[in-house]
Design an enzyme around this catalytic site. Structure first.
Site, PDB file in Angstrom:
ATOM      1  N   ASP A  59      71.190  31.919  20.057  1.00 56.07           N
ATOM      2  CA  ASP A  59      69.841  31.314  19.742  1.00 56.07           C
ATOM      3  C   ASP A  59      68.708  32.102  20.720  1.00 56.07           C
ATOM      4  O   ASP A  59      67.449  31.674  20.800  1.00 56.07           O
ATOM      5  CB  ASP A  59      69.851  30.001  20.324  1.00 56.07           C
ATOM      6  CG  ASP A  59      70.341  29.490  21.539  1.00 56.07           C
ATOM      7  OD1 ASP A  59      70.354  30.570  22.194  1.00 56.07           O
ATOM      8  OD2 ASP A  59      70.329  28.465  21.806  1.00 56.07           O
TER       9      ASP A  59
ATOM     10  N   ARG B  56      64.030  26.999  22.058  1.00 55.28           N
ATOM     11  CA  ARG B  56      64.612  28.192  21.492  1.00 55.28           C
ATOM     12  C   ARG B  56      64.448  28.154  19.824  1.00 55.28           C
ATOM     13  O   ARG B  56      64.333  29.201  19.397  1.00 55.28           O
ATOM     14  CB  ARG B  56      66.214  28.597  21.851  1.00 55.28           C
ATOM     15  CG  ARG B  56      66.182  28.846  23.597  1.00 55.28           C
ATOM     16  CD  ARG B  56      67.401  29.580  23.759  1.00 55.28           C
ATOM     17  NE  ARG B  56      67.582  29.860  25.091  1.00 55.28           N
ATOM     18  CZ  ARG B  56      68.535  30.368  25.654  1.00 55.28           C
ATOM     19  NH1 ARG B  56      69.538  30.584  24.938  1.00 55.28           N
ATOM     20  NH2 ARG B  56      68.579  30.998  26.831  1.00 55.28           N
TER      21      ARG B  56
ATOM     22  N   HIS C   9      70.274  40.570  25.915  1.00 57.58           N
ATOM     23  CA  HIS C   9      69.507  40.350  26.988  1.00 57.58           C
ATOM     24  C   HIS C   9      70.001  41.102  28.023  1.00 57.58           C
ATOM     25  O   HIS C   9      69.277  41.059  29.262  1.00 57.58           O
ATOM     26  CB  HIS C   9      69.491  38.947  27.370  1.00 57.58           C
ATOM     27  CG  HIS C   9      70.626  38.231  27.809  1.00 57.58           C
ATOM     28  ND1 HIS C   9      71.348  37.355  26.936  1.00 57.58           N
ATOM     29  CD2 HIS C   9      71.279  38.197  28.871  1.00 57.58           C
ATOM     30  CE1 HIS C   9      72.397  36.911  27.604  1.00 57.58           C
ATOM     31  NE2 HIS C   9      72.348  37.418  28.836  1.00 57.58           N
TER      32      HIS C   9
ATOM     33  N   ASP D 147      83.235  35.782  22.499  1.00 60.20           N
ATOM     34  CA  ASP D 147      83.433  37.350  22.009  1.00 60.20           C
ATOM     35  C   ASP D 147      84.452  38.124  22.654  1.00 60.20           C
ATOM     36  O   ASP D 147      84.717  39.121  21.793  1.00 60.20           O
ATOM     37  CB  ASP D 147      81.785  37.780  22.445  1.00 60.20           C
ATOM     38  CG  ASP D 147      81.520  37.832  23.882  1.00 60.20           C
ATOM     39  OD1 ASP D 147      82.472  37.309  24.655  1.00 60.20           O
ATOM     40  OD2 ASP D 147      80.153  38.174  24.301  1.00 60.20           O
TER      41      ASP D 147
END
Ligand SMILES: *[C@@H]1O[C@H](CO)[C@@H](O)[C@H](O)[C@H]1NC(C)=O
Length: 377
Positions: free
Chosen positions: A206, A133, A317, A293
């Site tokens: 990432d 990545r 995503h 988070d």
């Protein structure tokens, strides 16, 4: 009485006047005329000087207005830093050399300004994803924010340490994807930010592409001295958890998805310190047993009672990337990608062959910054 009558009277009276008196009257008339002429000449000359000054200094003058607008644009574009793609700006000094320094100061005296250097950008990664990545990030958006972007990982990687100019931080956290490991990294990211003098903390993953100029531009609309938690939730309603500490009380709060990226103002981060700094982010996460988070949302929305400001331009995503319209791409702050059973969830953009650019970040970068060296002309 008629005009002729008047003239008759005048001539009659004139005839009555003494010769010397007439001479005196003539001299006086000439003197008055002369004085009047001098006054007229002087007046027109002096108003000429005043209007000349008006052109140079009057703040409402069109020339200065347009200069101000150009300078404003210059200042906002300057926030992009010194990247290759963002040059060819006019030198403001050449626009209006007659402008006094006071005029320039007036333009720049805004309550606050935001430039790239005011940002601290952290990217969470792990040793398993370095090779997969990081190269695409280093090739694309990292180039626009080299000095302010740091990678938080779980190993010492000499190769990437060199490639990022020492911007890899080994958090010493576990490389597992466990809740504790994630909170551990976020904790180090937070503490590292607190130690800087930066005004904004922006976290990304990432698998994010970050549209750097857009991010800077976006943040310049917010005051970092106020409390700001900017991001995008990935659920339709606030998360509801049960607080076992307080007799199974229900607690409801929103949180910004880490995978889309989020930003915190310095003012807010400082207020979070009692529950988030010096490793306390980990113990808070352990208490509610939820990922990094979510813990962030719990601390800010529930403990500090500061609301999340939803920013639609962040994308994780978890969203279908193909629905971001082509003409809206440049306005977005972050993008992501994922692969689900051979099906790629990627930004829909023309460019490089999907064989070489599976996650579409190279093509996206060339779409946003066509002047980049590796982009086709
Ligand atoms: C990780 O451990 C090393 C070696 O003990 C130490 O030098 C480094 O400061 C630690 N990193 C962090 C972020 O604590």
């Amino acid at each position: 009485m008629s005009r002729d009558g008047e003239q008759v009277i005048f001539i009659v009276e004139n005839d009555k006047m003494h010769f010397r008196n007439r001479k005196l009257l003539q001299t006086l008339t000439v003197a008055v005329l002369l004085a009047y002429t001098i006054l007229l000449v002087y007046q027109s000359f002096s108003t000429g000087v005043i209007s000349h000054e008006n052109i140079e200094l009057h703040p409402n003058d069109e020339k200065i207005k347009s200069f101000r607008q150009r300078l404003q644009r210059h200042l906002s574009r300057d926030q992009l830093g010194d990247s290759d793609h963002l040059q060819n700006l006019e030198n403001p000094a050449t626009i209006s050399p007659n402008l006094s320094p006071g005029e320039v100061t007036q333009v720049t005296m805004r309550p606050f300004t935001t430039s790239l250097n005011d940002l601290f950008i952290s990217v969470k990664t792990t040793k398993h994803f370095h090779k997969e990545r990081l190269p695409i990030i280093l090739k694309t958006w990292f180039q626009l924010a080299k000095d302010v972007t740091w990678f938080f990982t779980d190993t010492n990687d000499e190769e990437f340490h060199k490639m990022t100019n020492g911007h890899m931080i080994n958090t010493n956290c576990s490389s597992s994807h466990s809740r504790k490991a994630l909170c551990c990294k976020m904790s180090v990211e937070f503490d590292t930010f607190i130690e800087t003098d930066k005004k904004w903390f922006c976290h990304f993953d990432d698998d994010n592409y970050v549209n750097i100029p857009r991010l800077v531009d976006f943040l310049s609309d917010y005051n970092p001295r106020e409390d700001w938690y900017l991001g995008k939730p990935s659920i339709q309603a606030p998360l509801e958890i049960i607080n076992k500490d307080k007799s199974s009380q229900k607690v409801k709060f929103w949180f910004a998805t880490g995978g889309a990226g989020f930003c915190l103002s310095k003012a807010l981060a400082l207020k979070m310190m009692p529950v988030a700094s010096g490793g306390k982010f980990i113990s808070t996460g352990e208490k509610i047993r939820l990922p990094d988070d979510v813990t962030m949302g719990y601390i800010i929305e529930h403990l500090l009672k500061k609301p999340l400001t939803v920013v639609d331009q962040f994308h994780s995503h978890l969203e279908p990337m193909k629905f971001i319209r082509r003409d809206m791409l440049k306005d977005q702050i972050s993008f992501s990608y994922s692969k689900n059973k051979e099906e790629w969830n990627v930004v829909k953009i023309e460019g490089f062959d999907a064989k070489y650019d599976t996650n579409r970040f190279l093509s996206l970068h060339c779409f946003l910054f066509p002047e980049t060296r590796f982009c086709p002309r």
